[in-house]
Structures are given as structure tokens and as C-alpha cells.
Design a protein around this motif. Structure first.
Motif, PDB file in Angstrom:
ATOM      1  N   GLU A 116      -2.823   5.566  -6.227  1.00 40.39           N
ATOM      2  CA  GLU A 116      -2.739   4.211  -5.693  1.00 40.39           C
ATOM      3  C   GLU A 116      -1.306   3.965  -5.249  1.00 40.39           C
ATOM      4  OE1 GLU A 116      -4.083   1.490  -8.651  1.00 40.39           O
ATOM      5  OE2 GLU A 116      -6.038   2.469  -8.900  1.00 40.39           O
ATOM      6  N   LEU A 117      -1.141   3.612  -3.981  1.00 39.06           N
ATOM      7  CA  LEU A 117       0.180   3.327  -3.429  1.00 39.06           C
ATOM      8  C   LEU A 117       0.277   1.846  -3.065  1.00 39.06           C
ATOM      9  CD1 LEU A 117       0.605   6.428  -1.080  1.00 39.06           C
ATOM     10  CD2 LEU A 117       1.589   6.074  -3.339  1.00 39.06           C
ATOM     11  N   ASP A 118       1.390   1.246  -3.382  1.00 39.88           N
ATOM     12  CA  ASP A 118       1.637  -0.164  -3.091  1.00 39.88           C
ATOM     13  C   ASP A 118       3.026  -0.305  -2.461  1.00 39.88           C
ATOM     14  OD1 ASP A 118       1.365  -2.944  -3.042  1.00 39.88           O
ATOM     15  OD2 ASP A 118       2.241  -3.165  -5.046  1.00 39.88           O
ATOM     16  N   PRO A 119       3.127  -0.824  -1.234  1.00 36.12           N
ATOM     17  CA  PRO A 119       2.054  -1.404  -0.424  1.00 36.12           C
ATOM     18  C   PRO A 119       1.113  -0.344   0.142  1.00 36.12           C
ATOM     19  CG  PRO A 119       4.089  -1.349   0.820  1.00 36.12           C
ATOM     20  CD  PRO A 119       4.444  -0.913  -0.567  1.00 36.12           C
ATOM     21  N   PRO A 120      -0.151  -0.703   0.386  1.00 40.18           N
ATOM     22  CA  PRO A 120      -1.097   0.264   0.953  1.00 40.18           C
ATOM     23  C   PRO A 120      -0.796   0.538   2.426  1.00 40.18           C
ATOM     24  CG  PRO A 120      -2.129  -1.886   0.742  1.00 40.18           C
ATOM     25  CD  PRO A 120      -0.770  -2.001   0.107  1.00 40.18           C
TER      26      PRO A 120
ATOM     27  N   ARG B  25      10.834  -0.192  -2.745  1.00 37.05           N
ATOM     28  CA  ARG B  25       9.679  -1.056  -2.505  1.00 37.05           C
ATOM     29  C   ARG B  25       8.345  -0.330  -2.661  1.00 37.05           C
ATOM     30  NH1 ARG B  25       8.965  -2.387   2.257  1.00 37.05           N
ATOM     31  NH2 ARG B  25      10.562  -1.232   3.398  1.00 37.05           N
ATOM     32  N   LEU B  26       8.365   0.961  -2.982  1.00 35.27           N
ATOM     33  CA  LEU B  26       7.119   1.706  -3.110  1.00 35.27           C
ATOM     34  C   LEU B  26       6.770   1.900  -4.576  1.00 35.27           C
ATOM     35  CD1 LEU B  26       4.901   3.251  -1.513  1.00 35.27           C
ATOM     36  CD2 LEU B  26       6.225   5.329  -1.950  1.00 35.27           C
TER      37      LEU B  26
ATOM     38  N   LEU C 159       5.113   9.679   6.839  1.00 41.09           N
ATOM     39  CA  LEU C 159       6.059  10.089   5.802  1.00 41.09           C
ATOM     40  C   LEU C 159       7.369   9.321   5.920  1.00 41.09           C
ATOM     41  CD1 LEU C 159       6.779  11.899   3.438  1.00 41.09           C
ATOM     42  CD2 LEU C 159       7.486  13.652   5.077  1.00 41.09           C
ATOM     43  N   ASP C 160       7.873   9.144   7.142  1.00 41.65           N
ATOM     44  CA  ASP C 160       9.131   8.408   7.316  1.00 41.65           C
ATOM     45  C   ASP C 160       9.013   6.994   6.765  1.00 41.65           C
ATOM     46  OD1 ASP C 160      10.369  10.552   8.480  1.00 41.65           O
ATOM     47  OD2 ASP C 160      10.164   9.839  10.541  1.00 41.65           O
ATOM     48  N   GLN C 161       7.899   6.339   7.045  1.00 43.94           N
ATOM     49  CA  GLN C 161       7.721   4.972   6.561  1.00 43.94           C
ATOM     50  C   GLN C 161       7.668   4.934   5.035  1.00 43.94           C
ATOM     51  OE1 GLN C 161       4.476   2.839   8.354  1.00 43.94           O
ATOM     52  NE2 GLN C 161       4.597   1.127   6.931  1.00 43.94           N
ATOM     53  N   ARG C 162       6.943   5.870   4.447  1.00 43.86           N
ATOM     54  CA  ARG C 162       6.840   5.901   3.001  1.00 43.86           C
ATOM     55  C   ARG C 162       8.193   6.238   2.346  1.00 43.86           C
ATOM     56  NH1 ARG C 162       3.147   2.619   1.425  1.00 43.86           N
ATOM     57  NH2 ARG C 162       0.995   3.392   1.320  1.00 43.86           N
TER      58      ARG C 162
END
Length: 282
Positions: free
Chosen positions: A162-166, A264-265, A253-256
Motif C-alpha cells: 500500500e502506497l500513500d499517496p496512491p 511525503r511517501l 519512478l521519478d515521481q515516487r
């Protein structure tokens, strides 16, 4: 024995990076039934622990200080360098200050037999089962059953993330990664996220009393280095499994990674711990 996602290598850097998250995630609820199942010892007798796929020794560093009495750890791995690190990094004392010693045994764990565990009072492993095939997992269960000793097998991936934000691409990359974890490797089809269920069924079929608990990583701002490395390996493995994802991989990947660097992740990475206790005496 534990690999960075997708690379198949048990590098010391990756094992050291994940050790803190592993220690925080392992279920302490299984410790009390484990202690109750350990065989009685004489005043000068040491608890012999067989640690399978020891890597750099993180299981021993976590568990040895939580168990009382003298201990002797027998460290199994196929990598001599990891064995040396594990032996040298083991705590010197147990929970009540008794000595902790170790020896190393180079071994190919896919061919483990009950005789290899002779003399052990406890069998442990961490992040191992998902790297085995169904037959290798069954063989491990048979070896533990033949030794008639408890087995504490922690941190097997269960496929839940589960990743937040999705993100809309979370599901396609998760499906591809889980398929990669189950892929054939040199003719061996790995269990991947099916490992917890396969291990529980194997031990249960041999009459063991099986207890399971969730042991997820919960990664946040303080775990950015681990989360970033996990993300890189996860995306690379997903693309290797499904090349059609390659066009979207870099942007995703860059965004994550940006979210990770900014704190923030949040990531929940599912694992399960299993305690198999010997069948009761008639």
C-alpha cells in the motif's frame, strides 16, 4: 538470505539497509509460544540455533538478545563473505547476560536435509521462504519436522503493498512485480508472495502446530533511503517482467522518488512470520 527487489543478489549493502525495518517488523507475539516450546537445558547447556540463509546475521542480532541462557548459533549460507560478517556481528550476550557463540556452515539451502539440523534446538530464517520453490519449501518443512524442533521463519513477502499517496500505475507495477517474484529462475519457479501459504500448508501437513502473524514494513520519512532502493528494485523487476511498462517506468519512478525524498511517501510492504511448533507427544 534476502535479495533486493528484482536483482536476485544478496548484497551486504542491501541487507544492512533493510535490517532496521526488518527488526521493527518481526512479530514479537510469537516469542512467548516459542520460548515455551524450547527444550529444557542444563545449567551449562547452550541453546543451539540453526539460522538458515543468515545473510549478514540480522536474525541473530534481533533474536539472541530476546532469549535467555547461553546460545550457540550455527549460521548457514552459501556466501562465505556473508557468513563471516554474520559470525563477527552476533551479539556477545543473551537476554540474561549468558554467552552467545557462533560457527558457520557453507550450505546450499535448497537441498537441506534433517541431518543438517542435527543438534539444533531451534531453526530460524528471515526473508528466505519466498526465494524457494514449492518443493524446496516442503523439503525445508520436512527437515525441521525430522529435527522435531520449533522453527521461526520471519519476513516472507505476501504480495501486499500500500502506497500513500496512491498512483494510477501502482496496480500494474504491483502485478508485474509479484509475477516477477514467482518467475522461473534456472528452471526453479519461485514461490514469491505464495510462500507464507505454502509454508503453513507444508508444516501443517506434517502435523506441526502453525502460528502466523503479519510483519509488514511500515516505511515513512525516516526510511527514505530504504524506500528509495526498494522502489528502484521494484520498478526494475516489474519492467523486466512486463517490458510494456518501460515507457511509463521512468516518470512513475521519478515521481515516487521525489515524494520519498520530500518525506511525503508512506509504504506498507506486507510480510508474514510463521512459527511451527513440533507436534505434541502422544
Amino acid at each position: 538470505m534476502s535479495a533486493a527487489p528484482g536483482d536476485g543478489e544478496f548484497t551486504p549493502d542491501w541487507l544492512e539497509l533493510r535490517e532496521g525495518a526488518d527488526a521493527a517488523s518481526r512479530s514479537t507475539e510469537l516469542l512467548e509460544p516459542l520460548r515455551a516450546a524450547l527444550p529444557p537445558r542444563t545449567a551449562d547447556g547452550a541453546l543451539v540455533v540453526a539460522d538458515l540463509g543468515c545473510g549478514t546475521g540480522s536474525m541473530g542480532r534481533w533474536l539472541a538478545p530476546l532469549l535467555s541462557g547461553a546460545q550457540h548459533w550455527v549460521l548457514f549460507d552459501r556466501d562465505p563473505g556473508l557468513l563471516a560478517r554474520a559470525r563477527d556481528g552476533l551479539p556477545a550476550r543473551s537476554a540474561d547476560g549468558k554467552p552467545v557463540t557462533a560457527e558457520t556452515r557453507p550450505a546450499e539451502l535448497t537441498r537441506l536435509e534433517g541431518a543438517d539440523l542435527s543438534g539444533a534446538a531451534l531453526v530460524t530464517a528471515s526473508a528466505l521462504l519466498d526465494l524457494l520453490t514449492a518443493e524446496e519449501c516442503a523439503r525445508l518443512a520436512r527437515a525441521c519436522a525430522a529435527a522435531d524442533r520449533p522453527a521461526l521463519l520471519t519476513l516472507s513477502v505476501d504480495g501486499r503493498v500500500e502506497l500513500d499517496p496512491p498512483h494510477p500505475l501502482d496496480r500494474p507495477f504491483a502485478d508485474a512485480f509479484n509475477a516477477h517474484q514467482r518467475r522461473p529462475v534456472a528452471g526453479r519457479r519461485l514461490l514469491g508472495p505464495g510462500a507464507p501459504a505454502a509454508a503453513a500448508a507444508a508444516f501443517d501437513g506434517l502435523g506441526a502446530r502453525v502460528r502466523e502473524r503479519p510483519s509488514p514494513w511500515r516505511l515513512g520519512a525516516d526510511d527514505s533511503a530504504l524506500a528509495a532502493e526498494w522502489l528502484r528494485g521494484r520498478v526494475a523487476a516489474a519492467v523486466e517482467q512486463r517490458p510494456a511498462l518501460s515507457s511509463a517506468a521512468a516518470g512513475y519512478l521519478d515521481q515516487r522518488l521525489e515524494q520519498c525524498a520530500a518525506g511525503r511517501l508512506r509504504a506498507l510492504v506486507g510480510h508474514r512470520d510463521l512459527l511451527a511448533l513440533p507436534r505434541p507427544a502422544p
